[in-house]
Write a protein that holds these residues in place. Structure first.
Motif, PDB file in Angstrom:
ATOM      1  N   ALA A   1       0.843  -1.191   0.000  1.00  0.00           N
ATOM      2  CA  ALA A   1       0.000   0.000   0.000  1.00  0.00           C
ATOM      3  C   ALA A   1       0.881   1.245   0.000  1.00  0.00           C
ATOM      4  O   ALA A   1       1.598   1.490   0.969  1.00  0.00           O
ATOM      5  CB  ALA A   1      -0.914  -0.004   1.224  1.00  0.00           C
TER       6      ALA A   1
ATOM      7  N   THR B   1       0.864   4.159   0.958  1.00  0.00           N
ATOM      8  CA  THR B   1       0.160   5.063   1.867  1.00  0.00           C
ATOM      9  C   THR B   1       0.756   4.884   3.247  1.00  0.00           C
ATOM     10  O   THR B   1       1.408   3.879   3.530  1.00  0.00           O
ATOM     11  CB  THR B   1      -1.353   4.744   1.893  1.00  0.00           C
ATOM     12  OG1 THR B   1      -2.032   5.704   2.696  1.00  0.00           O
ATOM     13  CG2 THR B   1      -1.635   3.356   2.457  1.00  0.00           C
ATOM     14  N   GLY B   2       0.531   5.869   4.102  1.00  0.00           N
ATOM     15  CA  GLY B   2       0.972   5.771   5.482  1.00  0.00           C
ATOM     16  C   GLY B   2      -0.221   5.785   6.420  1.00  0.00           C
ATOM     17  O   GLY B   2      -1.258   5.183   6.128  1.00  0.00           O
ATOM     18  N   MET B   3      -0.090   6.511   7.530  1.00  0.00           N
ATOM     19  CA  MET B   3      -1.173   6.630   8.500  1.00  0.00           C
ATOM     20  C   MET B   3      -1.181   8.047   9.064  1.00  0.00           C
ATOM     21  O   MET B   3      -0.164   8.749   9.021  1.00  0.00           O
ATOM     22  CB  MET B   3      -0.985   5.623   9.641  1.00  0.00           C
ATOM     23  CG  MET B   3      -1.080   4.176   9.229  1.00  0.00           C
ATOM     24  SD  MET B   3      -1.010   3.038  10.639  1.00  0.00           S
ATOM     25  CE  MET B   3       0.674   3.264  11.218  1.00  0.00           C
TER      26      MET B   3
ATOM     27  N   GLN C   1      -3.918   8.706   3.713  1.00  0.00           N
ATOM     28  CA  GLN C   1      -3.051   7.916   4.597  1.00  0.00           C
ATOM     29  C   GLN C   1      -3.919   6.837   5.256  1.00  0.00           C
ATOM     30  O   GLN C   1      -4.331   6.963   6.407  1.00  0.00           O
ATOM     31  CB  GLN C   1      -2.386   8.810   5.637  1.00  0.00           C
ATOM     32  CG  GLN C   1      -1.723  10.056   5.066  1.00  0.00           C
ATOM     33  CD  GLN C   1      -0.550   9.767   4.152  1.00  0.00           C
ATOM     34  OE1 GLN C   1      -0.089   8.631   4.038  1.00  0.00           O
ATOM     35  NE2 GLN C   1      -0.032  10.784   3.486  1.00  0.00           N
TER      36      GLN C   1
ATOM     37  N   GLY D   1      -3.395   3.530   5.933  1.00  0.00           N
ATOM     38  CA  GLY D   1      -2.757   2.301   6.390  1.00  0.00           C
ATOM     39  C   GLY D   1      -3.447   1.647   7.566  1.00  0.00           C
ATOM     40  O   GLY D   1      -3.548   0.413   7.639  1.00  0.00           O
TER      41      GLY D   1
ATOM     42  N   LEU E   1       1.592  -6.119   5.779  1.00  0.00           N
ATOM     43  CA  LEU E   1       1.248  -4.807   5.228  1.00  0.00           C
ATOM     44  C   LEU E   1       2.521  -4.017   4.978  1.00  0.00           C
ATOM     45  O   LEU E   1       3.302  -3.763   5.900  1.00  0.00           O
ATOM     46  CB  LEU E   1       0.335  -4.062   6.205  1.00  0.00           C
ATOM     47  CG  LEU E   1      -0.089  -2.649   5.830  1.00  0.00           C
ATOM     48  CD1 LEU E   1      -0.865  -2.635   4.509  1.00  0.00           C
ATOM     49  CD2 LEU E   1      -0.944  -2.038   6.956  1.00  0.00           C
TER      50      LEU E   1
ATOM     51  N   LEU F   1       3.947  -0.405   3.808  1.00  0.00           N
ATOM     52  CA  LEU F   1       3.520   0.981   3.724  1.00  0.00           C
ATOM     53  C   LEU F   1       4.578   1.836   3.042  1.00  0.00           C
ATOM     54  O   LEU F   1       5.722   1.415   2.846  1.00  0.00           O
ATOM     55  CB  LEU F   1       3.227   1.531   5.125  1.00  0.00           C
ATOM     56  CG  LEU F   1       2.104   0.850   5.899  1.00  0.00           C
ATOM     57  CD1 LEU F   1       2.013   1.422   7.310  1.00  0.00           C
ATOM     58  CD2 LEU F   1       0.773   0.988   5.176  1.00  0.00           C
TER      59      LEU F   1
ATOM     60  N   ALA G   1       3.847  -5.001   9.892  1.00  0.00           N
ATOM     61  CA  ALA G   1       3.937  -3.942   8.898  1.00  0.00           C
ATOM     62  C   ALA G   1       5.323  -3.323   8.923  1.00  0.00           C
ATOM     63  O   ALA G   1       6.011  -3.325   9.939  1.00  0.00           O
ATOM     64  CB  ALA G   1       2.882  -2.872   9.165  1.00  0.00           C
TER      65      ALA G   1
ATOM     66  N   GLN H   1       7.570   0.199   6.960  1.00  0.00           N
ATOM     67  CA  GLN H   1       7.663   1.348   6.044  1.00  0.00           C
ATOM     68  C   GLN H   1       9.121   1.780   6.028  1.00  0.00           C
ATOM     69  O   GLN H   1       9.655   2.196   7.058  1.00  0.00           O
ATOM     70  CB  GLN H   1       6.752   2.493   6.501  1.00  0.00           C
ATOM     71  CG  GLN H   1       6.736   3.648   5.514  1.00  0.00           C
ATOM     72  CD  GLN H   1       5.805   4.785   5.905  1.00  0.00           C
ATOM     73  OE1 GLN H   1       5.792   5.828   5.260  1.00  0.00           O
ATOM     74  NE2 GLN H   1       5.020   4.610   6.971  1.00  0.00           N
TER      75      GLN H   1
END
Length: 589
Positions: free
Chosen positions: A229, A231-233, A245, A247, A259, A261, A292, A294
């Motif tokens: 994905a 995208t982040g959060m 965002q 996530g 996941l 990110l 997850a 990132q």
């Protein structure tokens, strides 16, 4: 590989009557590489410990530690460095010469690549040409192509792929394992790159698209599902919901085993930016129970998730997980570097091309604290473009303003001392200097706003500064809100105003004037602003595309080049206009 095989054989255990088979799957991720390929900073002309040539060394080491692994690229690969600028300018990238970024992924044996928003910055034809050279599946589950999109894209881009691999268990039995990889990205690209996507594609939200493809992949026999994905959060908030965002919401989809990110350039696990969100464990790297990672940006880290698997009742299940981040160091893939030498030398020559002259230095040094000449240059180039290249009837005889932000300014006294900011010396200005001043391939747009909307914009921008605790108020850098990105700290040239961070948010902009006239709520202005901001980038109030009145075809980097050429041999001679200031901040440390 032979040594790894021998180690596997010696590790095999006699098969027991009830003991289930076990294996480990390693998932490796890169994301937001942003065209950092060669391990070289073309602005400072110095080697740096980033870029895929360095990440490659970490990838090779991580691969040798396990018998089963997959390597996934999670978006924003094609844009962001002078190498990308050279390719787009025609230096390479076609089917005959090969796109260096895609060739790099082929060389490193990537198993799949998800698209990011910046993949679309140079148009769909460029995107199609680049990924036509990929020896791996290219993914995006939430973009849907219309008939006017290039036919190659409709064939190339898949919502998901299933990688068929073989796991060797502790008894040395070989067992098939089917690994699904699903890709999604922010639907906001329909605004950010509307000039390329309008009428050629549509988007669905990431959660809806991913949930559908998880069910589909499971029905097609996927044992393990990885969601890549881009995208982040949401950061520093307890509210987990955000369409860009997403996530946290994606982690709640049933059936996801891992996941991946990106997009925000954060390092997870390792950052506390998400600690306020429920169910986020930034130490263990888990989001709502889902492992997850990132991996930051620029190829400086490799994200790794290890899934320990157990095979029983004719199916694999995940029994434990580990998430980690590995940073690059001075190690690099020398063979890879040799392959990149022609690209490296051509890029150096490309950025060294002169475009003009400046009579004094252009700096972003203290642009988070005060007006700086580098920011003013961009403002004046944008206004020059409006006056010389936009039809007068499109400007409605309204006051013209310019908006821009400092992209590479210092954030601390240490940054200032170490020179970690853009600084162009007086004298010749090169293409590389232009790319350093303005690092994104945005075009220039015009928005029409009233005085109340202008004030809301500046109030939003004023979040870039905040009053520090009493003991630090005499330190000017302590007033910088480092959680607020520099690319969102817009100033509006053509206005004068003061920012008072000691006041409540929403009431910080004081003495807002156009010339000698106080700005009233009903006054109308036209503002020159980049296409990212004009169409919703950064979530600035009232800048969602609805106030857009003109879209130019020209990128701001090109406008800066043309402005220097217009200025001629005398070059840029302007003095700094101190049109805004921060109240309460010391003038010097």
């Amino acid at each position: 590989m032979y040594l790894l095989f021998i180690m596997m054989l010696t590790a095999c255990q006699p098969s027991g009557p009830v003991e289930p088979s076990r294996a480990t799957l390693r998932i490796m991720e890169t994301s937001d590489v942003h065209a950092q390929l060669t391990g070289y900073d073309y602005f400072s002309n110095q080697p740096v410990q980033r870029g895929l040539v360095h990440t490659a060394s970490v990838i090779h080491a991580a691969r040798t530690e396990v018998s089963l692994s997959v390597l996934i690229e999670n978006g924003d690969l094609l844009q962001g460095s002078p190498v990308a600028d050279w390719i787009v300018a025609g230096g390479a990238g076609d089917e005959h010469n090969g796109n260096p970024f895609i060739q790099a992924l082929n060389y490193l044996d990537y198993d799949a690549a998800n698209l990011g928003n910046h993949e679309f910055n140079y148009g769909l034809e460029y995107l199609a040409e680049a990924y036509s050279q990929a020896q791996f599946p290219v993914l995006s589950a939430n973009i849907h192509w219309l008939d006017d999109a290039p036919g190659r894209l409709r064939k190339q881009i898949q919502p998901y792929t299933i990688l068929h691999r073989v796991a060797v268990d502790q008894h040395c039995n070989e067992l098939p394992v089917n690994i699904a990889v699903i890709g999604v990205m922010p639907p906001q690209i329909m605004q950010w790159d509307a000039r390329y996507l309008s009428g050629r594609a549509t988007m669905t939200d990431m959660v809806t698209a991913a949930a559908l493809q998880v069910k589909t992949a499971r029905a097609q026999g996927a044992d393990i599902v990885i969601l890549a994905a881009h995208t982040g959060m949401p950061k520093q908030t307890q509210n987990p919901k955000d369409t860009e965002q997403a996530g946290w919401e994606l982690a709640g989809i049933p059936g996801i085993d891992a996941l991946l990110l990106g997009h925000q350039h954060e390092v997870f696990p390792g950052t506390g930016a998400y600690d306020d969100l429920p169910g986020v464990d930034s130490g263990a790297g888990r989001i709502r129970g889902v492992p997850a990672v990132q991996p930051g940006a620029y190829g400086e880290h490799l994200g790794i998730i290890d899934l320990d698997l157990e095979f029983s009742d004719q199916q694999w299940r995940v029994v434990s997980t580990r998430s980690s981040i590995r940073a690059t160091d001075s190690g690099y893939d020398s063979g890879f570097a040799d392959k990149l030498q022609a690209v490296h030398q051509a890029t150096k020559a490309f950025v060294a091309q002169p475009v003009g002259y400046t009579a004094q230095p252009l700096s972003y040094r203290r642009a988070r604290l005060q007006p700086e000449l580098a920011v003013q240059l961009i403002h004046q180039a944008q206004l020059w473009y409006a006056q010389h290249h936009i039809p007068a009837e499109r400007l409605d005889d309204l006051p013209l303003l310019s908006a821009t932000a400092p992209f590479n300014a210092a954030l601390s006294a240490e940054d200032e001392q170490q020179g970690r900011y853009t600084e162009i010396n007086a004298g010749q200005v090169t293409l590389g200097d232009i790319a350093d001043l303005y690092r994104y391939p945005n075009t220039l747009d015009v928005v029409k706003l009233n005085g109340a909307q202008i004030k809301r914009w500046l109030e939003f921008s004023a979040q870039a500064v905040s009053e520090p605790e009493a003991s630090k108020r005499e330190q000017s850098w302590a007033w910088v809100n480092t959680d607020f990105p520099g690319y969102n700290f817009d100033s509006l040239f053509g206005l004068s105003y003061r920012i008072d961070p000691r006041r409540a948010q929403g009431d910080r902009i004081l003495a807002l004037h156009y010339g000698k006239q106080a700005v009233t709520d009903d006054m109308l202005f036209l503002v020159m602003v980049n296409s990212y901001r004009a169409t919703g980038g950064g979530d600035v109030p009232d800048l969602d595309g609805s106030t857009l009145v003109y879209r130019s075809p020209d990128q701001i980097q090109d406008i800066l080049v043309r402005y220097f050429r217009y200025l001629g041999e005398n070059g840029y001679q302007e003095e700094l206009v101190k049109h805004w200031n921060i109240e309460g901040i010391p003038t010097s440390d």
